[in-house]
Design a protein around this motif. Structure first.
Motif, PDB file in Angstrom:
ATOM      1  N   GLU A   1       0.844  -1.184   0.000  1.00  0.00           N
ATOM      2  CA  GLU A   1       0.000   0.000   0.000  1.00  0.00           C
ATOM      3  C   GLU A   1       0.887   1.245   0.000  1.00  0.00           C
ATOM      4  O   GLU A   1       1.810   1.362   0.807  1.00  0.00           O
ATOM      5  CB  GLU A   1      -0.888  -0.006   1.241  1.00  0.00           C
ATOM      6  N   GLN A   2       0.624   2.143  -0.927  1.00  0.00           N
ATOM      7  CA  GLN A   2       1.406   3.373  -1.023  1.00  0.00           C
ATOM      8  C   GLN A   2       0.715   4.469  -0.214  1.00  0.00           C
ATOM      9  O   GLN A   2      -0.449   4.762  -0.444  1.00  0.00           O
ATOM     10  CB  GLN A   2       1.506   3.824  -2.495  1.00  0.00           C
ATOM     11  N   LEU A   3       1.442   5.043   0.715  1.00  0.00           N
ATOM     12  CA  LEU A   3       0.890   6.110   1.537  1.00  0.00           C
ATOM     13  C   LEU A   3       1.552   7.431   1.186  1.00  0.00           C
ATOM     14  O   LEU A   3       2.733   7.478   0.858  1.00  0.00           O
ATOM     15  CB  LEU A   3       1.138   5.813   3.029  1.00  0.00           C
ATOM     16  N   THR A   4       0.785   8.504   1.300  1.00  0.00           N
ATOM     17  CA  THR A   4       1.358   9.829   1.085  1.00  0.00           C
ATOM     18  C   THR A   4       2.131  10.230   2.327  1.00  0.00           C
ATOM     19  O   THR A   4       1.994   9.605   3.383  1.00  0.00           O
ATOM     20  CB  THR A   4       0.248  10.870   0.831  1.00  0.00           C
TER      21      THR A   4
END
Length: 189
Positions: free
Chosen positions: A146-149
């Motif tokens: 999961e890519q998080l900001t």
């Protein structure tokens, strides 16, 4: 040329005013939808004028997402026939002529297009599913992280202590807020 383009634009707008199948994408690109929405024999034609139009044939395309169900041979046939019509009408404003000619010829041009979309039979799908195994499904897929900001990461970090644990009571219900929403009163009993 600009005056001819402007004049033809105005004529097209006045003719197709209120026609839901017609749309003007920009000053030199026009689309017309043939057939009923969702039907396997419906399609969308786009005509774009070049700077030398009408002395040069317009660009005619059916490579639009709406036409994904059309057979490639049918798309080629429609495009080729429209190009022939455009060459016959060189030197004249032809967008209306092409749209109307296609209305008349569409049934003939769509002979190779099936009435209904070719969907695999239920038994074929069940057979295909039966041949799958758990190993087949998991082989080709890698788990995607999961890519998080940065802001999401910061909020996550702020919610945890140095050991990576959340603060005591982070999931406790706000009793006062809960009672105010549910309508609990002092004299329930």
């Amino acid at each position: 040329m600009k005056e001819e383009h402007e004049e033809e634009r105005e004529v097209l707008q006045s003719i197709y005013e209120g026609d839901e199948n017609y749309s003007m994408i920009n000053d030199s690109t026009f689309q017309y939808k043939y057939g009923e929405e969702g039907h396997n024999r419906s399609f969308l034609v786009e005509i774009s004028w070049g700077p030398e139009y009408p002395d040069q044939t317009p660009t005619i395309t059916l490579d639009l997402f709406y036409n994904k169900h059309l057979l490639p041979s049918v798309k080629e046939k429609i495009t080729a026939e429209l190009q022939k019509q455009a060459e016959v009408n060189l030197g004249m404003s032809m967008t209306f002529t092409l749209f109307e000619w296609l209305k008349e010829a569409k049934d003939e041009l769509l002979e190779a297009q099936p009435e209904e979309a070719a969907l695999p039979g239920v038994s074929q799908v069940i057979g295909d599913v039966g041949r799958l195994s758990v190993d087949d499904a998991s082989e080709g897929k890698k788990e995607k992280k999961e890519q998080l900001t940065k802001a999401q990461k910061r909020r996550l970090w702020d919610r945890q202590n140095a050991a990576g644990e959340r603060a005591r009571g982070y999931n406790w219900v706000d009793i006062v807020k809960h009672l105010s929403q549910t309508g609990g009163s002092k004299n329930d009993g």
